[in-house]
Design a protein around this motif. Sequence first.
Motif, mmCIF file in Angstrom:
data_model
loop_
_atom_site.group_PDB
_atom_site.id
_atom_site.type_symbol
_atom_site.label_atom_id
_atom_site.label_comp_id
_atom_site.label_asym_id
_atom_site.label_seq_id
_atom_site.Cartn_x
_atom_site.Cartn_y
_atom_site.Cartn_z
ATOM 1 N N ASP A 110 64.743 -39.216 -21.598
ATOM 2 C CA ASP A 110 66.189 -39.217 -21.405
ATOM 3 C C ASP A 110 66.493 -39.473 -19.926
ATOM 4 O O ASP A 110 65.993 -38.761 -19.057
ATOM 5 C CB ASP A 110 66.725 -37.841 -21.831
ATOM 6 N N ASP B 93 61.868 -28.719 -11.396
ATOM 7 C CA ASP B 93 61.638 -30.130 -11.129
ATOM 8 C C ASP B 93 60.145 -30.364 -11.060
ATOM 9 O O ASP B 93 59.411 -29.532 -10.530
ATOM 10 C CB ASP B 93 62.279 -30.536 -9.802
ATOM 11 N N ASP C 42 60.567 -30.978 -22.269
ATOM 12 C CA ASP C 42 60.622 -29.507 -22.167
ATOM 13 C C ASP C 42 59.388 -28.907 -22.825
ATOM 14 O O ASP C 42 58.745 -28.007 -22.292
ATOM 15 C CB ASP C 42 61.882 -28.966 -22.856
ATOM 16 N N LEU D 159 61.234 -35.533 -12.777
ATOM 17 C CA LEU D 159 62.061 -35.120 -13.909
ATOM 18 C C LEU D 159 62.466 -33.658 -13.744
ATOM 19 O O LEU D 159 61.827 -32.917 -13.001
ATOM 20 C CB LEU D 159 61.257 -35.243 -15.207
ATOM 21 N N SER D 160 63.502 -33.276 -14.446
ATOM 22 C CA SER D 160 63.809 -31.849 -14.455
ATOM 23 C C SER D 160 63.704 -31.324 -15.878
ATOM 24 O O SER D 160 64.120 -31.993 -16.813
ATOM 25 C CB SER D 160 65.199 -31.577 -13.878
ATOM 26 N N VAL D 161 63.113 -30.149 -16.006
ATOM 27 C CA VAL D 161 62.992 -29.549 -17.333
ATOM 28 C C VAL D 161 63.785 -28.258 -17.370
ATOM 29 O O VAL D 161 63.978 -27.603 -16.349
ATOM 30 C CB VAL D 161 61.521 -29.224 -17.725
ATOM 31 N N GLN D 162 64.231 -27.925 -18.558
ATOM 32 C CA GLN D 162 64.884 -26.643 -18.765
ATOM 33 C C GLN D 162 63.834 -25.704 -19.327
ATOM 34 O O GLN D 162 63.256 -25.989 -20.356
ATOM 35 C CB GLN D 162 66.044 -26.773 -19.764
ATOM 36 N N ARG E 208 65.903 -24.109 -14.346
ATOM 37 C CA ARG E 208 65.562 -25.506 -14.175
ATOM 38 C C ARG E 208 64.363 -25.667 -13.265
ATOM 39 O O ARG E 208 64.255 -25.002 -12.247
ATOM 40 C CB ARG E 208 66.761 -26.240 -13.576
ATOM 41 N N GLN F 1 65.264 -37.483 -11.987
ATOM 42 C CA GLN F 1 65.836 -37.226 -10.668
ATOM 43 C C GLN F 1 65.623 -38.397 -9.726
ATOM 44 O O GLN F 1 66.520 -38.795 -9.012
ATOM 45 C CB GLN F 1 65.183 -35.980 -10.044
ATOM 46 N N ASP G 29 59.573 -35.242 -25.630
ATOM 47 C CA ASP G 29 60.317 -33.990 -25.432
ATOM 48 C C ASP G 29 59.667 -33.310 -24.235
ATOM 49 O O ASP G 29 58.669 -32.599 -24.374
ATOM 50 C CB ASP G 29 60.197 -33.127 -26.693
ATOM 51 N N ARG H 226 67.514 -36.823 -17.375
ATOM 52 C CA ARG H 226 66.521 -35.896 -16.838
ATOM 53 C C ARG H 226 65.824 -36.433 -15.606
ATOM 54 O O ARG H 226 65.059 -35.734 -14.969
ATOM 55 C CB ARG H 226 65.456 -35.607 -17.901
#
Lengths: 695, 168
Positions: B32, B101, B152, B91-94, B99, B37, B150, B35
């Motif tokens: 995505d 990076d 995350d 990328l950043s993940v939840q 959060r 950065q 995915d 996501r």
Amino acid sequence: MAIDLAQFHDAFFEESFEALDSMEAALLQLNPGAPEPELIGTIFRVAHSIKGGSATFGFSEVASFTHTCETLLDELRANRMQVTRHVTDLLLKSVDVMRDMLRAQQRKEAIDAQKVADLQFDLELAIAQKNQPAAAAPAPAPVVEAAPAPVEAAKPAVAHRWRISFRPYPQLFVHGNDPLRMIRELSEIGELTVKLDGNALPSLEQLDPESCYLAWDLTLDTDAAREVVNGVFDWAEGDCDLKIEEEAVPVAAQPAVAVAAPAPEAKPSNVVNIADAKPAAAEPPHQPAAAAAVEVAPKAGATDGGSIRVSTEKIDELMNTVGELVITQSMLTQLGSKFTGHVAEQLRSGLATLERNVRELQESVMRVRMLPISFVFSRFPRMVRDLSGRLGKHVELKMTGDQTELDKTVMEKIGDPLVHLVRNSVDHGIEMPDVRAAAGKPQTGTVFLNAYHKGGSITVEVGDDGGGLNKDRILKKARERNLIGANETLTDDQIYELIFMAGFSTAEQTTDISGRGVGMDVVRRNIKELGGTIEVKSTLGKGSRFIITLPLTLAIVDGQSVAVGTETYIVPLITIIESLQLKQGMVNRVAGQGEVFWFRDGYVPVVRLHEVFGLEPRTTQLHEGLIMVVEGEGRKVGLFVDDLLGQQQVVIKSLETNFRRVDGVSGATILGDGAVALILDVPGLIRVATQRLAA
Amino acid sequence: MTNQVAAQIDAAAAGSNQMLTFTLGDETYGVDILRVQEIRGWQPVTRIPQAPSHVLGVLNLRGSIVPIVDLRMRFNLQHAEYTPLTVIIVLSVQSPIGRRDFGVVVDGVSDVIDVAANDVKPAPEFGAHVSTEFIEGLAAVSGRMVMLLDIDQLIGADVTGVALNPAA
């Protein structure tokens, strides 16, 4: 015009809590018997502003309670009541209750109404009993200003008769003033006779309901001084013609009066017209002293040094940005050194200026985060007072160095351990008065807190002149709990060290104050987490001293950079004892496995950093690299590295922001070239290494 | 810039997402784009002791310390040399703790594509080097199959030490 008052709530609460702290501090300084008027003034102003604020925001319970406090304080301020320990206690309790109430309001919780009502009743009772000073005040000290009390009790006369001519300008109402309120307020401070002058009143059809047409002539018999009377009209300043004159009180005998009223005896000629009070005060007509008193009077509290409230988040952001700036600057400096030619010189001098400015900027930002340790210390006078009262001990608290500054983050974490230590000193350290007397010591024990800077760290000492640590009892207890073997012999330091073990407490009787044995190990752990140390010094019968050493800040560390293979690591300087090069044959093997070498007065194991971290070193030969003797949690190891690089201050960045905790690493930092270097956590590293050896 | 935002909004409204696609060997993956950065060239990292082998180390990303994950190693693909052309996608993940990076090392970045929601098909149980729990779905875009990751699920546990899905 709907203003949402809720937006001001936070500021109000924050200010109120701060004000309550200062009220508490002032109360603790208050000397029963001979109170300083200035202190009472401070206390009064706090209560007054909280009352005002809470009424504005609709916290009616708080306002009502504070009003009672204020009434009591007003009695004290006017010297109609004496400051006794009982009164101070009541007021201290009131501080607690106000704090609780405000906190409840802040969290939108219910107020403990019963507690409030009880205390309010006590306060009212104290006010009602003010006329029996003998009963209410077992104050031992001879009271210098005691004169007014009997005068008041006999009620033969009052100090002053003020003749007030109050002629408001028509626009008085526009500024929100209510003459009725002023008159009511006057009637509260003395016997008031009111004469209305309605001559200016126009006929009904010409009347403007928003203008004031009335004027008053008032006669006030009171003990209150001129500034008190003046104070009532503070808000109307500039909206009225006001004349306040003193008239002779129609009773001959008034010898003690001058003592009761801080203002000098005024003559009828001494007229102050508030409408242009400033010039009048500046050049007093006849009596310089009187005018000065009027001018100095009320607003001493308003002049606090200019300061603003900034959220710590913003400061942290600033710190981060400055950290980046430092890195960029050192990158530029490195780059600048490669330039040649005639502009290079200019470039380098520019870079040098930049470096200086950046350093200064960094230091300034650091200083913003530094607060005097008095923020932590301030809670202790109250605590010691309450504790000693409950335990029936006489304890005096001596604090020194409370202006010593340290970082806010450290401050937040040091509070609890210190509370614990002070509590221990009062509870276990200081003996009961009779025991002390029998031991030939003064009945009043002393607990002292001392803070000072030492090198790059701050030292806080908590001590007492009590019984000291009883080595035999500690040993006995430790054996009972199987913390040590039955026949082990320990040095004094090792014995004292036992009190920091989990599940250890020698208090004969577990009190709710201390003695559950969960204390000292937690204290030590907290201090360790901050990168500090704690040690004990004690003499039986003379007292004990806990010495805590802490880093000034958690954001920066002085480090030694070392090279292992291609990697660079930072070792905190505070952990390093010595760096040395081993010669061949200095290393012994224990059971063919662990390597140890003789250092100062014992054998120290070698920890090869490349093995612990799984790196490819430049050399595996101990005599070709360097040994750095480091200490963590009381254990020493020789850290084997390839080379030492240099010492520098580094800004600590958390690995956990984007990654997770790594054993043996306390954080990371960014070097001058933009690369990341890990900061070693020496105690953690020693643990990891020991586990590897054991496995 | 405004156009881009507008395009994104249009795409979202039409039930489609913009995906950044990149290659690992012969396979094409997508993440995505919201996501992502930044994309930067390879630079040497600082190793972290005791980290999983596919966590190469950490980098300084404008002042914050960011872990770098080699996706080839994560997916047990043949290891490739790091060259100046090797790319790190940040990328950043939840994660359950907020959060995070992190950067992933990939062979190269290909394209930004629009993927309509109904073009995404569930992944079959085999066929890729990636266990399907990390794949949100498969999309066929102009004849190529793109595996939508995915992230995350894929990285969350690695970088935080906290498993997103305890069962996994």
